[in-house]
Design a protein around this motif. Structure first.
Motif: not given
Length: 158
Positions: A69, A73, A76, A86, A129, A131-134, A136
């Protein structure tokens, strides 16, 4: 451990004969005795390992799923020119009893692409991280739950 030692002996010999099996049993028994006597290993720890095996397997598959996963990310972010990463530092606490659980969690986070464990002090983890998505849900992750469950099983058996 005895069976593992015997299996390694048989695999390394490459063939199975009566003599090889007898020597394998004797050498494995001697090594197992040595481990129990001088290395604080016991049959109780052996049974604990069997008890924890399903949780280890589950942890491994969750780790593989999270690595895949995170790879998607990161891919992408790399391929897509409009996505700006970010970077962020994430701080969270995980209440583990053992240092081994902390090490396993820190290494699992570092193995996952886009994240790296910067420091672990007492119960506090600092993770960088991409990116902030990673980032969460890191403090409530499945990794933490499974490691806490493993520690609970260990505390009941030891």
């Amino acid at each position: 451990m005895f069976l593992l030692l015997l299996a390694v002996w048989l695999i390394l010999n490459g063939k199975i004969t009566v003599e090889i099996c007898v020597f394998g049993v004797l050498i494995s028994a001697a090594l197992f005795y040595f481990m129990c006597r001088y290395m604080e290993y016991s049959l109780r720890k052996e049974l604990l390992l069997f008890r924890l095996t399903p949780l280890f397997v589950q942890y491994f598959w969750v780790l593989v799923k999270e690595i895949v996963r995170a790879n998607v990310c990161v891919l992408k972010i790399i391929v897509s020119p409009e996505l700006e990463p970010e970077p962020a530092f994430v701080y969270f606490d995980a209440k583990f009893r053992t240092g081994m659980a902390k090490v396993v969690l820190a290494n699992s986070i570092t193995l996952t692409p886009g994240t790296i464990t910067v420091s672990v002090e007492n119960d506090s983890f600092c993770v960088h991280c991409l990116d902030r998505e990673l980032a969460e849900g890191m403090e409530d992750s499945v990794f933490v739950e499974l490691l806490l469950e493993m520690e609970a099983v260990e505390s009941r058996w030891m």
